[in-house]
Design an enzyme around this catalytic site. Structure first.
Site, PDB file in Angstrom:
ATOM      1  N   ASP A 116       0.643  -0.876   0.096  1.00 54.24           N
ATOM      2  CA  ASP A 116      -0.132   0.115  -0.161  1.00 54.24           C
ATOM      3  C   ASP A 116       0.756   1.122  -0.195  1.00 54.24           C
ATOM      4  O   ASP A 116       1.889   1.123   1.127  1.00 54.24           O
ATOM      5  CB  ASP A 116      -0.743   0.094   1.168  1.00 54.24           C
ATOM      6  N   ASP A 130       1.505   4.542   0.377  1.00 60.96           N
ATOM      7  CA  ASP A 130       0.572   6.412   1.384  1.00 60.96           C
ATOM      8  C   ASP A 130       1.505   7.723   1.315  1.00 60.96           C
ATOM      9  O   ASP A 130       2.038   8.359   1.932  1.00 60.96           O
ATOM     10  CB  ASP A 130      -0.017   6.061   3.098  1.00 60.96           C
ATOM     11  N   GLU A 145       2.073  10.769   1.003  1.00 63.96           N
ATOM     12  CA  GLU A 145       1.139  12.514   0.961  1.00 63.96           C
ATOM     13  C   GLU A 145       2.237  13.366   1.219  1.00 63.96           C
ATOM     14  O   GLU A 145       2.720  13.981   2.140  1.00 63.96           O
ATOM     15  CB  GLU A 145       1.121  12.384   2.952  1.00 63.96           C
ATOM     16  N   TYR A 204     -11.431  11.881   5.270  1.00 62.25           N
ATOM     17  CA  TYR A 204     -11.092  12.688   6.119  1.00 62.25           C
ATOM     18  C   TYR A 204      -9.835  13.279   6.926  1.00 62.25           C
ATOM     19  O   TYR A 204      -9.549  14.024   5.601  1.00 62.25           O
ATOM     20  CB  TYR A 204     -11.319  11.423   8.066  1.00 62.25           C
TER      21      TYR A 204
END
Length: 375
Positions: free
Chosen positions: A138, A140, A142, A217
């Protein structure tokens, strides 16, 4: 033999602690994907209600010198062994390493800048899967093409390199599939903003991905105002609001198939001190951030307690707490909102739900509701 005995004892203990677990269970139609924070140290895997999950994303693996690097080899390796043992209880469970996150994304841009660096990164990522007998990768990051945390490296080329990164990782996973048989996953956690879409090629990248997990979120209000952080729908009068619904529609418009999209749920609240008590703080200027806390803590000690009163924004489909004396607003997710998100997943034919972070709700109030409504 010693390790095998320990593994068997661990498994028996899990079964005794969780009598509802069974060795054969109906395969779930939707994903229920939990992020677990291994960066904190040893994971209490015996406290994970694995029967209610389809995937565990192990967070996080760092990026250094164009390689995926385990941040603490001793605890990471132990955690992988204990997480794999959960498959004796739930054979369909998938354990995926999550590379990056907010604090470990500063070197992604360098790692995927050239063909040779991308290959180095992809091989090192898949080598972790190979060594520890895990189920996928995965990413991620950012964020591609945007700053993220202060000090992160980012450049315009990130847009195309983001796609090329997934292609080469997918190629390496295909090699592993030929070696070992079976299917290996490639997923990504993505920001829910329009700017994330503008700085990536999601319509191209998705062809290499099994799931696109939209972090619906950490939204907050516009222009430094207090707002909801994990609301399902838009609210207020602005045409430029943030919501899970808006994010999902934007990603579908960008070319991501609905059945690859995971909808994000927050198992924690975020707090802000508002400049005034008008409208219970919603839409008011932020004075400063205030600790929110995990949902178990909120439910047991703060909802309609200790000066906090619960309110519900019907338009946003979002609860919040407000303390009139301190002007602190806490925005969060509860059982009703995750139930609404489950309905949304079904209605829009999404892949399922994922959430950050498992141990923010140790009493499993939210996971129990998700499991009840997303079978």
């Amino acid at each position: 033999m010693k390790h095998l005995s320990q593994l068997l004892l661990f498994t028996v203990a899990l079964l005794l602690l969780n009598p509802d677990f069974v060795f054969s269970q109906k395969k779930k139609k939707y994903i229920v994907n939990a992020y677990v924070g291994g960066f904190r140290g040893l994971v209490m895997t015996e406290d994970i209600d694995v029967a209610k999950l389809t995937h565990i994303n192990y967070a996080f693996v760092d990026v250094k010198d164009s390689m995926a690097v385990l941040t603490n080899l001793a605890t990471d390796s132990t955690n992988f062994r204990k997480l794999n043992a959960l498959k004796l209880i739930n054979p369909d469970l998938k354990i995926v390493i999550s590379i990056g996150g907010w604090a470990w994304s500063e070197n992604f841009s360098d790692a995927v800048l050239t063909e040779s660096s991308r290959l180095k990164f992809a091989k090192s990522s898949v080598d972790i899967i190979r060594q520890y007998n895990l189920d996928g990768v995965d990413i991620d990051w950012e964020y591609p093409g945007m700053r993220g945390e202060e000090g992160n490296i980012f450049r315009p080329e990130d847009k195309q390199n983001f796609t090329l990164m997934f292609k080469v990782i997918r190629d390496e996973l295909n090699v592993l599939e030929k070696e070992k048989g079976g299917k290996y996953l490639l997923t990504t956690a993505v920001g829910g903003s329009k700017s994330f879409i503008e700085n990536t090629e999601m319509g191209l990248a998705q062809q290499y991905l099994d799931y696109v997990l939209i972090m619906t979120y950490d939204y907050g209000g516009r222009n430094g105002t207090v707002g909801h952080h994990t609301n399902l729908y838009d609210y207020g009068d602005s045409e430029e609001g943030s919501s899970a619904d808006r994010s999902v529609k934007n990603f579908i418009a960008a070319g991501v198939p609905a059945n690859k999209i995971g909808l994000g749920a927050a198992f924690y609240g975020k707090g802000w001190e508002a400049a005034s008590s008008t409208n219970n703080g919603l839409g008011e200027k932020r004075v400063k951030a205030v600790q929110g806390g995990g949902y178990t803590k909120l439910k047991d000690t703060m909802i309609d307690q200790n000066g906090y009163k619960k309110y519900y924004d019907k338009k946003a489909h979002a609860p919040y707490l407000f303390n009139d004396s301190t002007k602190v607003l806490i925005t969060y997710e509860d059982e009703d909102t995750v139930k609404e998100k489950c309905k949304y997943v079904k209605k829009n034919n999404l892949a399922g739900i994922f959430f950050w972070e498992y141990f923010s709700d140790p009493k499993k109030y939210l996971l129990t509701e998700i499991s009840k409504n997303l079978d």
